[in-house]
Design an enzyme around this catalytic site. Structure first.
Site, PDB file in Angstrom:
ATOM      1  N   SER A 153      52.595 -37.666  31.298  1.00  0.00           N
ATOM      2  CA  SER A 153      51.901 -36.524  31.900  1.00  0.00           C
ATOM      3  C   SER A 153      52.410 -36.241  33.315  1.00  0.00           C
ATOM      4  CB  SER A 153      50.404 -36.801  31.966  1.00  0.00           C
ATOM      5  OG  SER A 153      49.886 -37.072  30.688  1.00  0.00           O
TER       6      SER A 153
HETATM    7  N1  SAH Z   1      48.671 -41.467  29.203  1.00  0.00           N
HETATM    8  C1  SAH Z   1      50.057 -41.043  29.081  1.00  0.00           C
HETATM    9  C2  SAH Z   1      50.191 -39.707  28.388  1.00  0.00           C
HETATM   10  C3  SAH Z   1      50.530 -39.884  26.974  1.00  0.00           C
HETATM   11  S1  SAH Z   1      50.746 -38.396  26.048  1.00  0.00           S
HETATM   12  C4  SAH Z   1      50.707 -41.036  30.455  1.00  0.00           C
HETATM   13  O1  SAH Z   1      50.334 -41.825  31.290  1.00  0.00           O
HETATM   14  O2  SAH Z   1      51.636 -40.291  30.680  1.00  0.00           O
HETATM   15  C5  SAH Z   1      49.460 -38.586  24.855  1.00  0.00           C
HETATM   16  C6  SAH Z   1      49.534 -39.793  23.952  1.00  0.00           C
HETATM   17  O3  SAH Z   1      48.430 -39.727  23.067  1.00  0.00           O
HETATM   18  C7  SAH Z   1      50.774 -39.884  23.069  1.00  0.00           C
HETATM   19  O4  SAH Z   1      51.441 -41.082  23.318  1.00  0.00           O
HETATM   20  C8  SAH Z   1      50.220 -39.825  21.646  1.00  0.00           C
HETATM   21  O5  SAH Z   1      50.932 -40.642  20.722  1.00  0.00           O
HETATM   22  C9  SAH Z   1      48.805 -40.338  21.853  1.00  0.00           C
HETATM   23  N2  SAH Z   1      47.846 -39.937  20.822  1.00  0.00           N
HETATM   24  C10 SAH Z   1      47.721 -38.761  20.160  1.00  0.00           C
HETATM   25  N3  SAH Z   1      46.703 -38.807  19.283  1.00  0.00           N
HETATM   26  C11 SAH Z   1      46.135 -40.042  19.390  1.00  0.00           C
HETATM   27  C12 SAH Z   1      45.041 -40.702  18.745  1.00  0.00           C
HETATM   28  N4  SAH Z   1      44.293 -40.113  17.805  1.00  0.00           N
HETATM   29  N5  SAH Z   1      44.769 -41.973  19.103  1.00  0.00           N
HETATM   30  C13 SAH Z   1      45.496 -42.615  20.048  1.00  0.00           C
HETATM   31  N6  SAH Z   1      46.545 -42.050  20.692  1.00  0.00           N
HETATM   32  C14 SAH Z   1      46.870 -40.772  20.377  1.00  0.00           C
END
Ligand code: SAH
Length: 219
Positions: A69
């Site tokens: 993000s």
């Molecule tokens: N927190 C991260 C952002 C990750 S992007 C950061 O620090 O940058 C969002 C993440 O959510 C992705 O890795 C995706 O695989 C995960 N995701 C999507 N749907 C999900 C679900 N139902 N359960 C757990 N993770 C999920």
């Protein structure tokens, strides 16, 4: 010499300081969140080839179609989740590379973070161990269900956009606890759901742009 760990050039403390200045100019007010972001080495959470761009206000690919993000997004989610006081137990849905979990861990007693993509989770686990985030536990799970066995949480932060609020998540909040999540498909907004003695209160905030919350586990 390993440049990634040496703090030289684009990965230095000064670069991080400039990132924090930009966050302040963009309207982030919570000094506790800002100092957490000053401390966490964001460049260690992206591929070496992208490390020089780690402090720009962009989202960068982390593999498996997912992104780390924007700094602003992480700051804003943390600011809303903190709401002026340090939470005890926090759940993050969507570990991704683990950066936001590391930031949350700086001002929370304990952080649990769930991720549905197994290889992303193992990389995040290694990085979090490398930077000695001892109060973060990561788990391969579908975030729709929260994390019943360690609930309740003072704050739940979702890093992927849902189409509706998962009931399991609001049920796993403490009284006074808040769930922060992006909601919507094409048009997304941040929604804050607070559990009070009289039930749930909802408040819509900023327009945002997140990857979708998906269902089930991926290996
Ligand atoms: N927190 C991260 C952002 C990750 S992007 C950061 O620090 O940058 C969002 C993440 O959510 C992705 O890795 C995706 O695989 C995960 N995701 C999507 N749907 C999900 C679900 N139902 N359960 C757990 N993770 C999920």
């Amino acid at each position: 010499m390993d440049l990634r760990h040496s703090g030289i050039g684009m990965t230095s403390q000064r670069t991080r300081q400039r990132m924090v200045e930009r966050l302040r100019e963009a309207g982030i007010r919570d000094e506790v969140v800002l100092s957490a972001m000053l401390e966490v080495p964001r460049h260690l959470f992206v591929d070496e080839a992208l490390a020089s761009r780690a402090y720009e206000d962009v989202s960068l690919p982390i593999g498996f179609g997912q992104t780390i993000s924007h700094p602003y997004t992480v700051a804003r989610l943390c600011e809303i989740a903190r709401n002026g006081r340090n939470p005890g137990r926090v759940l993050e849905v969507g570990t991704g590379c683990g950066y936001q979990a590391a930031v949350l861990s700086r001002f929370s007693r304990e952080v649990y973070s769930v991720e549905r993509v197994a290889p992303l989770l193992s990389r995040a686990r290694i990085r979090l161990r490398e930077i000695r985030c001892r109060n973060v536990r990561v788990k391969h799970a579908d975030g729709h269900f929260g994390l019943e066995i360690v609930a309740p949480f003072d704050a739940i932060v979702m890093a992927a956009a849902a189409t509706r609020v998962p009931d399991a998540l609001t049920e796993q909040l403490t009284e006074g606890g808040r769930l922060v999540l992006p909601i919507g498909t094409d048009q997304q907004r941040l929604l804050v759901v607070t559990r009070t003695a009289n039930g749930l209160q909802e408040e819509m905030l900023d327009d945002v742009n997140f990857v979708p919350l998906l269902t089930g586990l991926a290996m």
